[in-house]
Design an enzyme around this catalytic site. Sequence first.
Site, mmCIF file in Angstrom:
data_model
loop_
_atom_site.group_PDB
_atom_site.id
_atom_site.type_symbol
_atom_site.label_atom_id
_atom_site.label_comp_id
_atom_site.label_asym_id
_atom_site.label_seq_id
_atom_site.Cartn_x
_atom_site.Cartn_y
_atom_site.Cartn_z
ATOM 1 C CE LYS A 60 38.188 16.751 10.473
ATOM 2 N NZ LYS A 60 38.695 16.043 9.272
HETATM 3 C C1 LIG Z 1 33.545 13.332 10.804
HETATM 4 C C2 LIG Z 1 34.911 12.847 11.164
HETATM 5 N N1 LIG Z 1 35.051 11.943 12.135
HETATM 6 C C3 LIG Z 1 36.254 11.503 12.512
HETATM 7 C C4 LIG Z 1 37.407 11.956 11.912
HETATM 8 C C5 LIG Z 1 38.692 11.378 12.345
HETATM 9 O O1 LIG Z 1 39.628 12.312 12.723
HETATM 10 P P1 LIG Z 1 41.190 12.000 12.561
HETATM 11 O O2 LIG Z 1 41.520 12.033 11.115
HETATM 12 O O3 LIG Z 1 41.851 13.098 13.342
HETATM 13 O O4 LIG Z 1 41.432 10.666 13.173
HETATM 14 C C6 LIG Z 1 37.313 12.918 10.896
HETATM 15 C C7 LIG Z 1 38.482 13.513 10.235
HETATM 16 O O5 LIG Z 1 39.273 13.036 9.577
HETATM 17 C C8 LIG Z 1 36.034 13.355 10.500
HETATM 18 O O6 LIG Z 1 35.895 14.246 9.513
#
Ligand SMILES: Cc1ncc(COP(=O)(O)O)c(C=O)c1O
Length: 371
Positions: A184
Site C-alpha cells: 500500500k
Molecule cells: C481492496 C482491498 N481490500 C482489502 C484489503 C485487505 O487488506 P489487508 O491485506 O491489510 O488485510 C486489501 C489489501 O490487501 C485491498 O487491496
Amino acid sequence: MSTDFLPFTRPAIDEETIAAVAEVLRSGWLTTGPKAKEFEAALSAHCGGRPVRAFNSGTITMETALRLANIGPGDEVITTPLSWVATASVILNVGATPVFVDIDPLTRNIDLEGVEAAVTPKTRAIIPVDLAGLPVDRDRLYAIAGKHRLRVIEDAAQAFGASWHGKPIGSTGDFVSFSFHPNKNITTGEGGALVLPTDIDPTLCERLRLQGVRRFGEDGMDVDVLGGKANLTDIAAVIGLGQLKHLEEFTARRRILARRYFDLLDRRLGCELPPEDFENSNWHMFQVLLPACYDRGQFIAAMRERGIGIGVHYPAMHLFTLYRKLGYKEGDFPHAERVGASTVTLPLFPAMADSDVARVCQAIREVITSR
Ligand SMILES: Cc1ncc(COP(=O)(O)O)c(C=O)c1O
C-alpha cells in the site's frame, strides 16, 4: 538506465523509521501501547479529526465495521467482484450474503447505477472499493446510501492519501477502512485502520478488536461482547508514523510517475489505459488492460525476462470456486470479467526513477510487437 530487477511495487522505509523500530524493540513495550495511540492520533488528524482505530489488517477493520453495524445472517451487502478477496470474504465471515454488482468499465470501480438496481429489502450495506486508489464517486454513493438507508463501509484499503474533491478519503463518510499492507502507499508491515462514524462507540470498536475486554479500576475486568485479536503492535505503529511523514511526497511522486506512463506508453499498442485522474487518485497502482486476445501469462513471463515485475490485481472474484458455489458464473459481470482477465499492474512506487518508466514502456512495446 538501470537493469536491476524492477518489482511492481516496493515499500520505502527510511533510516529514521528503522531506528524508531529499534527503539521500540529496546523499550520493553512491543505490543499495543503509546506508539499505537500516537499513530491513531496522527491518522485521526489526517481524517479531519474523526475517530480512528488501528488494527493488524485492513481485512479485520471491515469485518469489525460490519459487526459494529450489526450486519449478519439474513442481510445482504453489495460489493464489487473486482477487488482483493478480502472485500467479500468479510461479508461471508459475519454470516451475511455478498451481492456483487458489475463495474463501470471506465473507472473499473463498482457501477453505482447497478448498485441502486441491486438493492432489495434485505440490503443493509454497500462496500465500495477505490480500486488502484481511484475514489468511487462519493456524492453519488452517499446519495444512494441515504435514499435506501444503507450503511457504507468504504474499502479504501488502496486509497490512503487519495481525496474526493479536495477532502482526504477518510475525512468524510460512514465507516472507512484502510490497509497498511506492504504494497500500500503507506505501510506498517501489516496493519489497517478504521475510521468510525459518529453513531458508533469507539470503545465498543476497541473491545471487538481485543477479546471484548473492558478494564476498570486497578484490577477490574469484564467481557460483555465477543471480541477478536486484531490489535496493532507498537512495532508496526512506529513504522506507520515514519511512513506518514512522507505521505505527501510519496503521493506526489506517484502522480509524476503515472503522468509519465501516460506520456510514454505507445497508444498504438492497443493497451487500455486507466482514467487520467490527477485530482483525486493517489495512484496506488497503474494498471493497463492488455489488447484483446493477448496472453497475459506470456506477457508477464516476457516482462520478467526483461527484469520487470508485473502484478495482477485482480481476477474477477465471483469466478472463484467459493463464489461459484454460491451460484455465480461466467457472464454474470462481463465488465469485471474482461478487466479481471486482461489487467496488468505496471511498476509504480515512489523510489522508482523516471528512467524506469521509460524502460517499462520500451519493454511493453518490444513484448507486444514481437508476438
Ligand atoms: C481492496 C482491498 N481490500 C482489502 C484489503 C485487505 O487488506 P489487508 O491485506 O491489510 O488485510 C486489501 C489489501 O490487501 C485491498 O487491496
